[in-house]
Write a protein that holds these residues in place. Structure first.
Motif, mmCIF file in Angstrom:
data_model
loop_
_atom_site.group_PDB
_atom_site.id
_atom_site.type_symbol
_atom_site.label_atom_id
_atom_site.label_comp_id
_atom_site.label_asym_id
_atom_site.label_seq_id
_atom_site.Cartn_x
_atom_site.Cartn_y
_atom_site.Cartn_z
ATOM 1 N N PHE A 83 0.816 -1.212 0.000
ATOM 2 C CA PHE A 83 0.000 0.000 0.000
ATOM 3 C C PHE A 83 0.854 1.268 0.000
ATOM 4 N N PHE A 84 2.054 1.200 0.556
ATOM 5 C CA PHE A 84 2.956 2.347 0.447
ATOM 6 C C PHE A 84 3.386 2.531 -1.002
ATOM 7 N N ALA A 85 3.706 1.439 -1.672
ATOM 8 C CA ALA A 85 4.119 1.509 -3.082
ATOM 9 C C ALA A 85 2.966 2.006 -3.952
ATOM 10 N N GLU A 86 1.770 1.472 -3.733
ATOM 11 C CA GLU A 86 0.615 1.874 -4.539
ATOM 12 C C GLU A 86 0.336 3.365 -4.397
ATOM 13 N N SER A 87 0.344 3.867 -3.173
ATOM 14 C CA SER A 87 0.039 5.275 -2.952
ATOM 15 C C SER A 87 1.163 6.182 -3.437
ATOM 16 N N SER A 88 2.396 5.724 -3.342
ATOM 17 C CA SER A 88 3.526 6.509 -3.855
ATOM 18 C C SER A 88 3.417 6.681 -5.364
ATOM 19 N N ILE A 89 3.078 5.602 -6.051
ATOM 20 C CA ILE A 89 2.895 5.668 -7.508
ATOM 21 C C ILE A 89 1.766 6.629 -7.859
ATOM 22 N N ALA A 90 0.670 6.555 -7.112
ATOM 23 C CA ALA A 90 -0.474 7.442 -7.365
ATOM 24 C C ALA A 90 -0.081 8.905 -7.179
ATOM 25 N N ALA A 91 0.668 9.208 -6.115
ATOM 26 C CA ALA A 91 1.085 10.592 -5.857
ATOM 27 C C ALA A 91 2.015 11.103 -6.954
ATOM 28 N N ILE A 92 2.951 10.267 -7.388
ATOM 29 C CA ILE A 92 3.924 10.681 -8.405
ATOM 30 C C ILE A 92 3.243 10.937 -9.744
ATOM 31 N N ILE A 93 2.360 10.035 -10.158
ATOM 32 C CA ILE A 93 1.684 10.195 -11.457
ATOM 33 C C ILE A 93 0.781 11.424 -11.442
ATOM 34 N N ASN A 94 0.050 11.627 -10.368
ATOM 35 C CA ASN A 94 -0.824 12.800 -10.300
ATOM 36 C C ASN A 94 -0.026 14.096 -10.250
ATOM 37 N N LEU A 95 1.113 14.081 -9.592
ATOM 38 C CA LEU A 95 1.974 15.260 -9.573
ATOM 39 C C LEU A 95 2.493 15.568 -10.976
#
Length: 321
Positions: A11-23
């Motif tokens: 879940f840390f990896a999933e949310s990190s990917i989501a934050a990076i792509i949205n940024l």
């Protein structure tokens, strides 16, 4: 590898990917040249991206997962939150941001409908109308984000349940907040029923406006009543496709877990560790929405670059002549 450790990593990896792509989408939509007619659409993409970034960063910190056991619906925080005094506020913020995933959806549709059918409206007026509707839904649902906050007398029961299901040792701290469909005196007689009702109502309001405005936009683009240049018409059609994809992402990605959730309420069964399927689906939505937005932004960039190169070539040809 322990179950809890696996959940933390995933879940840390999933949310990190989501934050990076949205940024990345947020930076791209503001750095690239966009047609003046799409100025309000840029705002719509920005609002969704900022909401997703905040949600993802909060998830990276708290690593919240869901658990349904013995008719108790629990938020479990597996992140490094032991030092935080505002853990309960994080629970409320997480639930609030989850609701926003579909509550922002009508805004972009309303903006496009107003741009097509009420072109005399100013950009500020269109934004006001679109986001007033969303804010009305948000104001109705926001107070129920605190449904899972426990009374102290109910907390030991919730923690014991989490330890058994998630396999957390007695020496490790547990941070969990739960509610049930039953009226429990130890939890101030709170029940999840009203929360479920408001969630469904919020869903219906959001998707009702989304479906209605999407149909109206489609009809407007198909009729001669709305006169647009070929360039603007192409942009409007691309934006409509993006809206349809973004709108149905939460519906499709979260559909199966939500059906399981409702079925569990009816049947009063336990999902235990399988409840993380719902968690993974919910926090995976910002990734898919960002990828859809990125496709739209890149498409607009290619279009503008093509037109810019064509105009440059025409100027060069005229000079030679």
């Amino acid at each position: 590898m322990r179950w809890v450790t696996l959940c933390r990593i995933f879940f840390f990896a999933e949310s990190s990917i989501a934050a990076i792509i949205n940024l990345y989408v947020l930076i791209a939509v503001w750095r690239r040249r966009i047609d003046a007619n799409a100025a309000t659409y840029r705002i719509a993409i920005t609002v969704v991206c900022v909401s997703a970034i905040v949600q993802s960063l909060l998830q990276c910190l708290t690593i919240s997962i869901h658990q349904i056991h013995d008719n108790v619906y629990t938020f479990v925080q597996l992140g490094a939150v032991g030092w935080m005094r505002l853990r309960e506020l994080c629970v409320e913020a997480t639930q609030f941001l989850i609701f926003l995933m579909w509550e922002w959806i009508p805004a972009a549709c309303i903006l496009q409908y107003l741009a097509l059918c009420y072109p005399h409206f100013s950009a500020i007026r269109r934004l006001f109308v679109a986001y007033s509707y969303c804010l009305l839904i948000i104001c109705v649902s926001a107070p129920f984000a605190s449904t899972f906050i426990n009374e102290k007398t109910w907390t030991p029961f919730v923690h014991d349940s989490v330890r058994r299901v998630q396999g957390i040792e007695n020496s490790e701290p547990v941070y969990a907040y739960g509610a049930t469909t039953n009226i429990v005196p130890d939890n101030d007689n709170r029940t999840i029923i009203r929360f479920v009702f408001i969630a469904i109502l919020s869903y219906i309001w959001s998707y009702g406006a989304f479906v209605v405005t999407t149909i109206l936009i489609y009809r407007a683009l198909k009729t001669d009543g709305v006169r647009l240049t070929a360039k603007t018409l192409s942009m409007q059609r691309r934006f409509l496709k993006m809206q349809i994809l973004q709108g149905f992402v939460p519906l499709l990605v979260c559909g199966f877990p939500v059906v399981l959730f409702i079925a569990n309420i009816v049947a009063s069964t336990s999902m235990d560790r399988l409840t993380v399927i719902m968690t993974a689906s919910i926090f995976g939505v910002p990734i898919v929405q960002a990828l859809v937005s990125l496709t739209f932004v890149h498409g607009m960039k290619k279009k503008s670059e093509s037109e810019h190169s064509s105009s440059t070539e025409r100027r060069r040809s005229s000079r030679i002549a």
